[in-house]
Design an enzyme around this catalytic site. Structure first.
Site, PDB file in Angstrom:
ATOM      1  N   SER A 195      48.481 -85.976 -41.052  1.00  0.00           N
ATOM      2  CA  SER A 195      48.782 -87.240 -41.722  1.00  0.00           C
ATOM      3  C   SER A 195      47.646 -87.730 -42.610  1.00  0.00           C
ATOM      4  O   SER A 195      47.779 -88.746 -43.282  1.00  0.00           O
ATOM      5  CB  SER A 195      49.161 -88.308 -40.698  1.00  0.00           C
ATOM      6  N   LYS A 224      49.341 -97.708 -36.712  1.00  0.00           N
ATOM      7  CA  LYS A 224      48.453 -97.591 -37.865  1.00  0.00           C
ATOM      8  C   LYS A 224      48.366 -98.910 -38.628  1.00  0.00           C
ATOM      9  O   LYS A 224      47.296 -99.309 -39.093  1.00  0.00           O
ATOM     10  CB  LYS A 224      48.944 -96.473 -38.783  1.00  0.00           C
TER      11      LYS A 224
END
Ligand code: ADP
Length: 777
Positions: free
Chosen positions: A674, A717
């Site tokens: 990611s 996140k």
């Protein structure tokens, strides 16, 4: 019948010399002087007296010297013959270097009827003893002795009597008394020898071992009783305890079998110890104890609400689960069954978000006991299922111990950190856990140590985990996942105000009137003193501040208010200040977002060029403990930037050098795809000399032609991005749906931009080119 005279004296430590004995004596200087002095007298007699540590001797033996010479080995020695007892008087002086003493010689009394009878009796015993010892020559000698006193004094030779006993004989003038003690001693010894012989004989005869043990045990018990050493508290009476205990029939039978073994085993044998420990374990288990479930779902929800702020989804799911459970129980169905039907709830999320305390609340809501089983670091199957009993130091496994600890057969058992169970050569703990959690098997769970069926079907199992991916997949299959991602600042302030602060205030014995902490202060602690998804550190800091407050209150009774500006005094300077600006102040650094076992976090990716020429793949250096997937994504990023240099505004020459990509902190292992978009951004920033905007964060996998692919952990996140003070976050377009789960407060604070092409991210994330930067690149 004593006559006084003066003789030289010779002290000897051993042997004890009695009248009639002929013995060699080694001569040291003093003894030599005594012998010399004696030999100079007309009769040649001396006194042999025992050397005593504690007193001056009162009796000795008048002896004549048979011979003086050397013993083999060279020392001087004399052979002496004991003649008669003598009472020792005071010391005198005489010729030579010897010591002289006055003595009263005791001449042996004439035999009487009495002493003759005693002598006859003693002789019988003595002969029996000598025969047992097969001392045939001495039997003859003894047979010939008729004088009672002389017979008694032959005991000086007896190796089975101690020196103390022999000295007592020396000091016993009265013949009858002397014979009496000898009869007593010899009689006892003979009895003992006979018992010994009997045992030896029994063994020879092949007597059954258990029988012999039984006899000895009887004796031992008799001796114990004699000494008054019983076990008055009856704690050792396992038979009675097993009979009195409330046990299922099968368990009772097994326990009684072991009690039987225990009774036959010897007191000291290790087996006895094992059996006792096992019986204690069995007796400690709550075999027939159950708590009554409370089935009121509204009340259950109230309890969950009372214990925890927020977490509405999680609470809803828990209540649904309880509803299904109680309905199935009412219908008499197996409580939960089959794969994937949510047999076990697993609470997953970073530390300090309340997973464990939720488990406790579930127990409270159900009215059940609660036990926590820590699984972190368990690698040995035996930890779960126990060691076989023959194993030294064997113990039951943790499940059995947990049931014992709970004290009921239907507790809530929280399997804490189930994702940290590992497997190695000692077997696979997750296989054992599978059996524990499987409703088709767990009503007859068998612990190796207990070796009895234990019914776990009524236990409510819950589990916690930090990282779902690490849960063994066979286990994950039977689990229902409840994800807790972490709290926003508002949540944390509310949790602190309503739960943490009151609890810590209680612990510090403070009242709300004495100390108040303002919401502004709480918010500052959450934002600048901690950077965590949960509230663990937050709670610690509150405790610390309250300890300081207690000290201040001791000095003055003024009520205290802790407000934002006061925090420095209580907690020192903030540990976390927004660092993104500082980090991204140089070109080549971009801010990414990641999820680790500790929750979401920001992550800086640095790209640089050491300046030297480099070609092809080998030209890329990667550091920061990157996993394979992350390394590949760095290579993909570099390939993409090289092949799209023109479009990205990069001078291809800037990339034909050695390139170094580093991901701090260097000691923390990282992996996953990611960070792809962040790597591309960092590389372009390095190659163009344009800084990355400090308020921008990003996440997304990237392909060779620049497409942005979706990633996991969006909520965690974004929470991390908000904590770090970022204002714009790029996420993959295909993750847009995940925004539904993100708290509104977070979405208000952040501009979240779903993207499909990494080139667009780069275009928006970099600061405009400056002349200086262009020149430098
Ligand atoms: P975990 O098991 O997830 O690591 P804990 O259950 O140990 O976390 O929680 C840490 C502390 O935070 C506990 O004292 C807990 O009561 C408190 N806590 C966490 N979340 C909440 C919440 N939503 N409401 C109230 N207290 C909470």
């Amino acid at each position: 019948m004593a006559e006084a005279k003066s003789v030289p004296v010779l002290f000897v430590s051993e042997p004890i010399v009695l009248p009639g004995m002929v013995v060699p004596i080694e001569l040291d200087d003093a003894a030599r002087a005594a012998v010399d002095a004696a030999q100079a007298t007309p009769t040649g007699k001396l006194l042999i007296a025992p050397r005593l540590d504690d007193r001056y001797p009162t009796y000795g033996v008048i002896a004549s010297i048979v011979q003086v010479g050397r013993i083999p080995g060279g020392g001087a020695a004399a052979v002496v013959r004991g003649e008669s007892r003598a009472h020792i008087g005071s010391g005198t002086t005489g010729p030579g270097a010897a010591l002289w003493v006055e003595v009263d010689e005791i001449t042996a009394a004439e035999p009487t009827e009495d002493t003759k009878a005693l002598a006859a009796e003693y002789k019988k015993l003595l002969l029996a003893m000598l025969q047992r010892r097969e001392a045939w020559q001495i039997v003859d000698v003894v047979n010939k002795i008729t004088d009672p006193s002389a017979l008694a004094d032959t005991a000086g030779y007896a190796s089975y009597l101690s020196d103390v006993q022999k000295r007592q004989l020396l000091e016993t003038e009265d013949v009858a008394a002397r014979l009496q003690v000898l009869i007593e001693w010899t009689g006892d010894l003979l009895a003992e020898v006979e018992v010994n012989d009997k045992i030896a004989e029994d063994v020879r005869d092949g007597m059954e071992k258990t029988q012999k043990e039984f006899l000895l045990r009887q004796q031992l018990n008799a001796i114990r009783k004699e000494l008054g050493e019983g076990e008055p508290d009856g704690s050792d009476d396992y038979r009675a305890r097993v009979e009195a205990a409330d046990l299922p029939e099968k368990v009772r039978e097994a326990a009684l079998r072991e009690v039987g073994k225990l009774e036959r085993s010897s007191e000291q044998s290790p087996e006895g110890g094992w059996i006792r420990t096992w019986l204690d374990t069995v007796l400690d288990l709550p075999w027939n104890t159950r708590t009554e479930d409370s089935t009121d779902l509204t009340a259950a929800r109230d309890i969950l609400d009372a214990d925890h702020h927020g977490l509405d989804d999680v609470k809803d799911r828990i209540v649904e689960y309880l509803a299904v459970r109680s309905r199935r129980a009412q219908r008499g169905l197996q409580v939960v069954g089959g794969r994937g039907s949510g047999a076990v709830m697993v609470l997953a999320g970073p530390p300090g978000v309340g997973k464990t305390s939720l488990g406790e609340s579930v127990a409270r809501a159900l009215g059940r006991k609660f036990v926590r089983v820590a699984l972190g670091g368990v690698r040995d199957e035996a930890e779960i299922r126990g060691h076989r009993r023959t194993y030294v130091g064997a113990l039951p496994g943790r499940i059995v111990r947990a049931i014992g600890e709970a004290g009921s057969m239907n507790p809530v058992v929280l399997l804490d950190e189930i994702d940290k169970v590992g497997s190695d050569y000692r077997g696979d703990p997750s296989a054992a856990l599978l059996e524990v959690l499987d409703p088709a098997q767990n009503h007859t769970f068998r612990d190796h140590y207990l070796d009895l069926d234990l019914d776990l079907s009524d236990v409510v199992f819950l589990a916690t985990a930090n990282v779902i991916e690490n849960i063994p997949s066979a286990l994950l299959d039977r689990m229902e996942l409840l994800q807790i991602d972490g709290y926003t600042e508002d949540d944390k302030v509310a949790i602190a105000r309503e739960y943490l602060l009151p609890r810590q205030r209680d612990r510090a014995a403070l009242t709300p009137e004495e100390v108040t902490v303002t919401d502004a202060a709480l918010r500052k602690i959450a934002a600048d003193y901690t950077r965590e998804p949960g509230v663990r550190q937050f709670e610690r800091l509150l405790a610390k501040a309250l300890r300081k407050a207690t000290t201040k209150l001791a000095a003055s009774d003024e009520p205290l208010t802790i407000d934002e500006p006061d925090l420095v005094g209580y907690l020192g300077r903030p540990r976390f200040t927004p660092e993104s600006a500082e980090r991204t102040a140089v070109p080549g650094v971009a801010t990414g977002l990641a999820v680790t076992g500790l929750g979401g976090d920001v992550l800086y990716i640095e790209a640089g060029s050491p300046g030297s020429e480099g070609v092809g793949e080998s030209a890329l250096i990667l550091t920061g403990q990157l996993g394979d997937v992350m390394k590949e994504s760095a290579q993909i990023a570099l390939s993409y930037v090289r092949s799209h240099a023109e479009e990205l505004g990069v001078d291809p020459a800037a990339l034909n050098r050695k390139i170094h990509v580093h991901v701090p902190a260097g000691a923390v292992p990282k992996d996953g795809p990611s960070a792809g978009v962040t790597m591309v951004t960092a590389l372009v920033s390095m190659a163009t000399g344009r800084q990355v905007r400090s308020d921008v964060g990003m996440t997304g996998e990237v392909t060779l032609n620049g497409r942005v692919l979706p990633i996991g952990g969006v909520k965690q996140k974004l929470l991390a991005a908000q904590r770090a003070g970022l204002s714009t976050v790029f996420i993959p377009q295909r993750n847009e749906a995940d925004l539904d789960d993100v708290p509104a407060e977070v979405l208000e604070a952040l501009t979240v931009k779903p993207m499909t092409d990494v080139a667009d991210i780069v275009a928006q994330a970099l600061e405009p080119a400056t002349e200086a930067a262009t020149a430098a690149a």
